[in-house]
Write a protein that holds these residues in place. Structure first.
Motif, mmCIF file in Angstrom:
data_model
loop_
_atom_site.group_PDB
_atom_site.id
_atom_site.type_symbol
_atom_site.label_atom_id
_atom_site.label_comp_id
_atom_site.label_asym_id
_atom_site.label_seq_id
_atom_site.Cartn_x
_atom_site.Cartn_y
_atom_site.Cartn_z
ATOM 1 N N UNK A 189 0.806 -1.452 -0.040
ATOM 2 C CA UNK A 189 -0.108 0.116 -0.143
ATOM 3 C C UNK A 189 0.829 1.332 -0.006
ATOM 4 N N UNK A 190 1.990 1.403 0.682
ATOM 5 C CA UNK A 190 2.785 2.716 0.778
ATOM 6 C C UNK A 190 3.169 2.780 -0.740
ATOM 7 N N UNK A 191 3.520 1.989 -1.526
ATOM 8 C CA UNK A 191 3.951 2.211 -2.923
ATOM 9 C C UNK A 191 2.612 2.620 -3.932
ATOM 10 N N UNK A 192 1.300 2.512 -3.397
ATOM 11 C CA UNK A 192 0.282 2.796 -4.223
ATOM 12 C C UNK A 192 -0.531 3.995 -3.647
ATOM 13 N N UNK A 193 0.233 4.681 -2.651
ATOM 14 C CA UNK A 193 -0.470 5.789 -2.116
ATOM 15 C C UNK A 193 -1.620 5.585 -1.131
ATOM 16 N N UNK A 194 -1.567 4.197 -0.579
ATOM 17 C CA UNK A 194 -2.594 3.771 0.366
ATOM 18 C C UNK A 194 -4.019 3.226 -0.451
ATOM 19 N N UNK A 195 -3.738 3.386 -1.771
ATOM 20 C CA UNK A 195 -5.046 3.183 -2.536
ATOM 21 C C UNK A 195 -5.249 1.631 -2.621
ATOM 22 N N UNK A 196 -6.057 0.981 -1.942
ATOM 23 C CA UNK A 196 -6.315 -0.404 -2.094
ATOM 24 C C UNK A 196 -6.778 -0.715 -3.633
ATOM 25 N N UNK A 197 -7.873 0.014 -3.940
ATOM 26 C CA UNK A 197 -8.237 -0.228 -5.554
ATOM 27 C C UNK A 197 -7.431 -0.257 -6.422
ATOM 28 N N UNK A 198 -6.428 0.902 -6.504
ATOM 29 C CA UNK A 198 -5.309 1.069 -7.317
ATOM 30 C C UNK A 198 -4.518 -0.090 -7.236
ATOM 31 N N UNK A 199 -4.175 -0.721 -6.135
ATOM 32 C CA UNK A 199 -3.018 -1.754 -6.118
ATOM 33 C C UNK A 199 -3.867 -2.787 -6.657
ATOM 34 N N UNK A 200 -5.107 -2.994 -6.224
ATOM 35 C CA UNK A 200 -5.944 -4.193 -7.004
ATOM 36 C C UNK A 200 -5.961 -4.269 -8.354
ATOM 37 N N UNK B 6 -0.437 4.893 -15.251
ATOM 38 C CA UNK B 6 0.303 5.223 -16.350
ATOM 39 C C UNK B 6 1.222 6.333 -16.101
ATOM 40 N N UNK B 7 0.725 7.215 -15.303
ATOM 41 C CA UNK B 7 1.606 8.518 -14.966
ATOM 42 C C UNK B 7 2.666 8.155 -14.071
ATOM 43 N N UNK B 8 2.507 7.220 -13.073
ATOM 44 C CA UNK B 8 3.702 6.575 -12.443
ATOM 45 C C UNK B 8 4.568 5.632 -13.175
ATOM 46 N N UNK B 9 4.355 5.377 -14.434
ATOM 47 C CA UNK B 9 5.190 4.594 -15.263
ATOM 48 C C UNK B 9 5.216 3.187 -14.906
ATOM 49 N N UNK B 10 4.176 2.753 -14.053
ATOM 50 C CA UNK B 10 3.903 1.314 -14.161
ATOM 51 C C UNK B 10 3.169 0.507 -14.940
ATOM 52 N N UNK B 11 2.269 1.104 -15.621
ATOM 53 C CA UNK B 11 1.301 0.869 -16.697
ATOM 54 C C UNK B 11 1.693 1.688 -17.922
ATOM 55 N N UNK B 12 1.096 1.122 -19.080
ATOM 56 C CA UNK B 12 1.169 1.892 -20.297
ATOM 57 C C UNK B 12 -0.328 1.739 -21.104
ATOM 58 N N UNK C 244 4.108 -2.356 -17.244
ATOM 59 C CA UNK C 244 5.507 -2.075 -17.779
ATOM 60 C C UNK C 244 6.520 -2.570 -16.839
ATOM 61 N N UNK C 245 6.570 -2.369 -15.427
ATOM 62 C CA UNK C 245 7.186 -2.709 -14.407
ATOM 63 C C UNK C 245 6.865 -4.404 -14.322
ATOM 64 N N UNK C 246 7.998 -5.276 -14.152
ATOM 65 C CA UNK C 246 7.680 -6.773 -13.982
ATOM 66 C C UNK C 246 8.053 -7.187 -12.807
ATOM 67 N N UNK C 247 7.663 -8.604 -12.652
ATOM 68 C CA UNK C 247 8.202 -9.274 -11.194
ATOM 69 C C UNK C 247 9.542 -9.321 -11.039
ATOM 70 N N UNK C 248 10.272 -9.023 -11.908
ATOM 71 C CA UNK C 248 11.798 -8.882 -12.120
ATOM 72 C C UNK C 248 12.297 -7.572 -11.647
ATOM 73 N N UNK C 249 11.525 -6.626 -11.526
ATOM 74 C CA UNK C 249 11.704 -5.363 -11.181
ATOM 75 C C UNK C 249 11.531 -4.714 -9.855
ATOM 76 N N UNK C 250 12.612 -4.185 -9.124
ATOM 77 C CA UNK C 250 12.178 -3.765 -7.822
ATOM 78 C C UNK C 250 11.493 -2.496 -7.903
ATOM 79 N N UNK C 251 10.549 -2.053 -7.012
ATOM 80 C CA UNK C 251 10.646 -3.068 -5.619
ATOM 81 C C UNK C 251 9.474 -4.010 -5.933
ATOM 82 N N UNK C 252 8.930 -4.239 -7.030
ATOM 83 C CA UNK C 252 7.729 -4.991 -7.242
ATOM 84 C C UNK C 252 8.128 -6.512 -7.503
ATOM 85 N N UNK C 253 9.618 -6.721 -7.596
ATOM 86 C CA UNK C 253 9.938 -8.063 -7.350
ATOM 87 C C UNK C 253 9.752 -8.427 -6.032
ATOM 88 N N UNK C 254 10.101 -7.536 -5.034
ATOM 89 C CA UNK C 254 10.181 -7.992 -3.667
ATOM 90 C C UNK C 254 8.614 -8.204 -3.283
#
Length: 285
Positions: A17-28, A68-74, A83-93
Motif C-alpha cells: 500500500x505505501x507504494x500505491x499511496x494507500x489506495x487499495x483499489x489502485x493496488x488491486x 500510467x503517470x507513475x510509469x507502472x502501466x502503459x 511495464x514494471x515486471x516481477x523482476x523489477x524492484x520494488x515489485x519483485x520484492x
C-alpha cells in the motif's frame, strides 16, 4: 482459514500500500494487470478491469491514469498493460512476498490439519504460478466479501484487526484447532490482543484519520472497541452473511489450491516452495 487469510493479506498489504499511496483499489487494479501479464501480456480494456473488480468505470479510469503517470502501466492498442515486471524492484520484492505469504498460509493450514489433500504433479513448479494463485485468492476473497464489506479498504482494515487480535490463536496449532469455527466454544477474551488505530495506520501506511473514519462505521458490526483497542466481533462472524462469505472463500480456496497442485506445487514438501523464506508474521508470534 479466515484468520490465516487475514494474516496473508495483511503481510502483502502492509508492503504494497505505501507504494500505491494507500489506495487499495489502485493496488488491486495493478495486481489484476500483473496477473493478466503473467497469462500472456495482452492489453486489458479499462472497462474490463472495472467489471472484473466491481468498480465504477470513472474510478477505474482515474486509477489507471495514475498508474500510467507513475510509469507502472502503459496504454496499448486494446487497453492497458504493465511495464514494471516481477523482476523489477520494488515489485519483485512484493511479488516474492505475495508468493511466500501464500506458501506460509498453505504451510500453516497443513500444520493444523486443515489443508485438503491434493494430487502431487510431476510438473516442475515455477513461483509465478504461486503469484498468480496469490492474486486470484485475494481477488476472490474481495468478491466473496462484497456484501459484508462494500469497500475494499474496509475489508483490509477488518483483516488487519483480525490478524492482530487473533494472532495467539494462529500461532498455536492447538488453539487454532480448538477455536476453528464460530460454532466452537466461545473464545476467551484473554486470548485476544486488541489493536489501536495508530498501529493499524502504521502497518498499512495510512493516516490515522483515514483509519479512524473507516473504523467508526465498522465498530458494532465486524469490529468491537474495548479499553485495549479494536478486536473482531464474534457475534458478527457467526451471522449468516459472514458465514456465506467464508463458505464461498473456502470453495474458491480449494479450487485455486487444487489448480496450483496441478501446476507442480510441492504439497509433499511445502517449505521447499519458499522463494526467499518464510515471511515473519505481521504482528509477530
Amino acid at each position: 482459514m479466515t484468520r490465516l487469510l487475514a494474516e496473508m493479506q495483511t503481510s502483502i498489504m502492509s508492503a504494497a500500500l505505501p507504494l500505491f499511496d494507500g489506495r487499495v483499489d489502485r493496488f488491486m487494479i495493478y495486481t489484476l494487470l500483473v496477473r493478466r501479464t503473467l497469462d500472456g501480456g495482452l492489453a486489458t480494456p479499462v472497462l474490463a478491469l472495472a467489471d472484473s473488480l466491481g468498480l465504477p468505470f470513472e474510478t477505474t479510469r482515474r486509477h489507471v491514469a495514475a498508474l500510467v503517470e507513475a510509469g507502472l502501466c502503459a496504454r496499448r492498442r486494446g487497453g492497458i498493460v504493465t511495464i514494471a515486471t516481477l523482476e523489477d524492484e520494488p515489485y519483485a520484492s512484493i511479488g516474492a512476498l505475495a508468493h511466500d505469504a501464500l506458501v506460509r498460509f498453505i504451510e500453516d493450514m497443513a500444520r493444523i490439519d486443515a489443508l485438503p489433500a491434493f494430487p502431487v504433479s510431476q510438473r516442475p513448479y515455477h513461483w509465478h504460478s504461486g503469484v498468480r494463485a496469490s492474486v486470484d485468492l485475494m481477488l476472490s476473497v474481495a468478491r466473496a466479501n462484497h456484501q459484508t464489506h462494500h469497500d475494499r479498504l474496509d475489508l483490509v482494515i477488518f483483516s488487519t484487526v483480525l490478524a492482530a487480535s487473533d494472532r495467539r490463536i494462529v500461532a498455536d496449532p492447538t488453539l487454532a484447532r480448538r477455536f476453528a469455527t464460530p460454532d466452537a466454544e466461545p473464545l476467551p477474551s484473554q486470548l485476544r490482543l486488541p489493536i489501536r488505530v495508530p498501529r493499524i495506520a502504521q502497518i498499512l501506511g495510512l493516516s490515522d484519520a483515514t483509519v479512524r473514519r473507516r473504523v467508526d462505521r465498522l465498530v458494532e458490526g465486524p469490529l468491537v472497541a474495548g479499553p485495549g483497542g479494536l478486536s473482531v466481533n464474534d457475534t458478527w462472524l457467526a451471522t449468516e452473511e459472514a458465514r456465506s462469505a467464508s463458505g464461498e472463500s473456502h470453495a474458491n480456496l480449494r479450487r485455486l489450491l487444487g489448480a496450483l497442485g496441478a501446476q507442480g506445487f510441492p504439497y509433499h514438501d511445502i517449505a521447499s516452495a519458499y522463494l526467499r523464506g518464510r515471511p515473519p508474521r505481521p504482528f509477530g508470534n
